[in-house]
Each structure stands twice: as structure tokens, then as C-alpha cells.
Design an enzyme around this catalytic site. Structure first.
Site, PDB file in Angstrom:
ATOM      1  N   GLN A  47      11.009  -7.026   2.968  1.00 44.21           N
ATOM      2  CA  GLN A  47       9.649  -8.610   1.858  1.00 44.21           C
ATOM      3  C   GLN A  47       9.241  -6.627   0.935  1.00 44.21           C
ATOM      4  OE1 GLN A  47       7.848 -11.709   2.350  1.00 44.21           O
ATOM      5  NE2 GLN A  47       6.247 -11.409   1.144  1.00 44.21           N
ATOM      6  N   ASN A  49       6.197  -6.157  -2.422  1.00 48.19           N
ATOM      7  CA  ASN A  49       5.663  -6.805  -3.642  1.00 48.19           C
ATOM      8  C   ASN A  49       5.296  -6.076  -4.310  1.00 48.19           C
ATOM      9  OD1 ASN A  49       5.668  -9.807  -1.278  1.00 48.19           O
ATOM     10  ND2 ASN A  49       4.412  -8.542  -0.404  1.00 48.19           N
ATOM     11  N   ARG A  59      -9.131  -5.687  -3.362  1.00 51.70           N
ATOM     12  CA  ARG A  59      -7.968  -7.094  -2.899  1.00 51.70           C
ATOM     13  C   ARG A  59      -8.375  -6.458  -1.177  1.00 51.70           C
ATOM     14  NH1 ARG A  59      -4.843  -9.685  -6.920  1.00 51.70           N
ATOM     15  NH2 ARG A  59      -4.662  -8.343  -8.449  1.00 51.70           N
ATOM     16  N   HIS A  62      -7.228  -7.913   4.751  1.00 51.97           N
ATOM     17  CA  HIS A  62      -5.832  -8.866   4.341  1.00 51.97           C
ATOM     18  C   HIS A  62      -5.317  -7.921   5.899  1.00 51.97           C
ATOM     19  CE1 HIS A  62      -6.559  -9.413  -0.881  1.00 51.97           C
ATOM     20  NE2 HIS A  62      -7.237 -10.522   0.551  1.00 51.97           N
ATOM     21  N   LYS A  72       3.446  -2.073   6.840  1.00 52.10           N
ATOM     22  CA  LYS A  72       3.410  -2.423   5.413  1.00 52.10           C
ATOM     23  C   LYS A  72       3.536  -0.804   5.479  1.00 52.10           C
ATOM     24  CE  LYS A  72      -0.005  -5.514   4.308  1.00 52.10           C
ATOM     25  NZ  LYS A  72      -0.841  -6.632   3.539  1.00 52.10           N
ATOM     26  N   HIS A 119      -5.587  -4.646   6.118  1.00 56.18           N
ATOM     27  CA  HIS A 119      -5.036  -3.592   4.794  1.00 56.18           C
ATOM     28  C   HIS A 119      -5.792  -4.395   3.878  1.00 56.18           C
ATOM     29  CE1 HIS A 119      -2.437  -2.390   1.357  1.00 56.18           C
ATOM     30  NE2 HIS A 119      -2.690  -1.909   2.320  1.00 56.18           N
ATOM     31  N   TYR A 132       4.719  -2.524  -2.385  1.00 59.20           N
ATOM     32  CA  TYR A 132       4.831  -2.094  -0.487  1.00 59.20           C
ATOM     33  C   TYR A 132       5.574  -2.949  -0.194  1.00 59.20           C
ATOM     34  CZ  TYR A 132       1.514  -6.523  -0.711  1.00 59.20           C
ATOM     35  OH  TYR A 132       1.101  -7.847  -0.580  1.00 59.20           O
ATOM     36  N   LYS A 169     -12.458 -15.990  -2.660  1.00 57.60           N
ATOM     37  CA  LYS A 169     -11.003 -16.186  -1.609  1.00 57.60           C
ATOM     38  C   LYS A 169     -11.830 -15.287  -0.822  1.00 57.60           C
ATOM     39  CE  LYS A 169      -6.529 -16.286   0.508  1.00 57.60           C
ATOM     40  NZ  LYS A 169      -5.345 -16.696   0.560  1.00 57.60           N
TER      41      LYS A 169
END
Length: 181
Positions: A47, A49, A59, A62, A72, A119, A132, A169
Site C-alpha cells: 500500500q 499513502n 501527525r 501512530h 514503512k 511513527h 510512504y 484524535k
């Protein structure tokens, strides 16, 4: 491509060979065979992103747990960020330690973050496009996080906290000691 150790086992900086002339530049940003040879194991990214953020956006921090943990390979397409990885591997001699690396469109550096790390990043330039690769798919039930300003981790994000833009969040994430690892 040159591999630079970071002090956190398995977490490495990749510096590509950039070819520049009057027309601009070219570099190979990813080659599966070369990448796997450089890091010494097989990684199958599934994947990609990408995000766009303005200066001060943070950010962080996580991660995914269990069978959905993710490795990643991160880089910046435009702008500059301070990228941070925190070792969450309880059996690691660097458990709870972090590294911070400036990634930008100027230095073309990439950071490989293996499974078992939290990260995050903060945008240092006016805007940034962040890209990433992940070796596992996102799973909402497996997501975890640690508050970016955790006192024990003591991460220097290079900007005043008053200048940081944090999502609702991310503002309520637990501290390192209370995180679900």
C-alpha cells in the site's frame, strides 16, 4: 543507494544517488531487489499513502499492532518534515528510544521504519507532500498511538507547541506508559 544506521536496530536512512544536470535531476526512489538486499530481508510493500499538510501540522505518533503491524518506507516529495520513529519492541535494547530525521525534497532521504515502531512527523516548511509505502494493510481495530508531547519520550519537534496543529484524535492519545503495545 547508501544505507545509514540510525541507532535503532532495523530503522535505517536511505540516501539515493541523485543525477543532476541543467535539465533537473533523476534518482531511483525504489527498487524492490536493491531495497531488500540493502536492508537484509524481504519486504513486500502492499500500500502507498500520501498526505499534504501545512507548516506546523503534526501527525503523530501512530502504529498498528499484532498481525497488522506495518513496516514503512517514508519520504517527502515536496517541502520538509521532521520524521520521528519510536521503538516499541519490548525485547529491544532501544525500547522507548526514538530517532528524528529531517526529510525533504532537497535531501531526497528516505527512512525505513520496521514493524514494531510508532511513527510521526511534523511539517517544517510552508507545506509538505509526504509519501510512504506500507508492508501491511491498515486495520482500524489494530491502530494505536502515543501522544506527541509525551514527557518520557521527550521528542524535540523543532517547533514551539503553540505553532503545532494537532488533530483532535491525536490530542487525546495516551502517553507512552499507557499505550496499548
Amino acid at each position: 543507494m547508501i544505507v545509514k544506521e540510525t541507532g535503532l536496530k532495523g530503522c535505517v536512512i536511505l540516501e539515493p544517488r541523485v543525477f543532476e544536470d541543467e535539465r533537473g535531476y533523476f534518482f531511483e526512489s525504489y527498487n524492490r531487489s536493491k531495497f531488500n538486499e540493502l536492508i537484509g530481508r524481504e519486504i513486500n510493500f502492499v500500500q502507498d499513502n500520501q498526505s499534504y499538510s501545512r507548516k506546523g501540522v503534526i501527525r503523530a505518533l501512530h502504529y498498528q499492532t499484532g498481525e497488522y503491524a506495518q513496516a514503512k518506507l517514508v519520504r517527502v516529495l515536496k517541502g520538509a518534515v521532521l520524521d520521528v520513529a519510536v521503538d516499541l519492541r519490548k525485547d529491544s535494547e532501544t525500547f522507548g528510544k526514538h530517532i528524528a530525521v529531517e526529510l525533504s525534497d532537497q535531501n531526497s532521504l528516505q527512512l525505513f521504519i520496521p514493524r514494531g515502531f510508532a511513527h510521526g512527523f511534523i511539517v517544517l516548511s510552508n507545506t509538505a507532500e509526504f509519501f510512504y509505502k506500507c508492508d501491511n494493510f491498515y486495520n482500524k481495530e489494530s491502530e494505536g498511538g502515543i501522544i506527541y508531547n509525551d514527557k518520557e519520550l521527550n521528542i524535540d519537534w523543532k517547533l514551539d507547541e503553540k505553532d503545532m496543529i494537532v488533530s483532535d484524535k491525536d490530542k487525546i492519545l495516551p502517553n507512552f506508559r499507557n499505550a496499548r503495545l
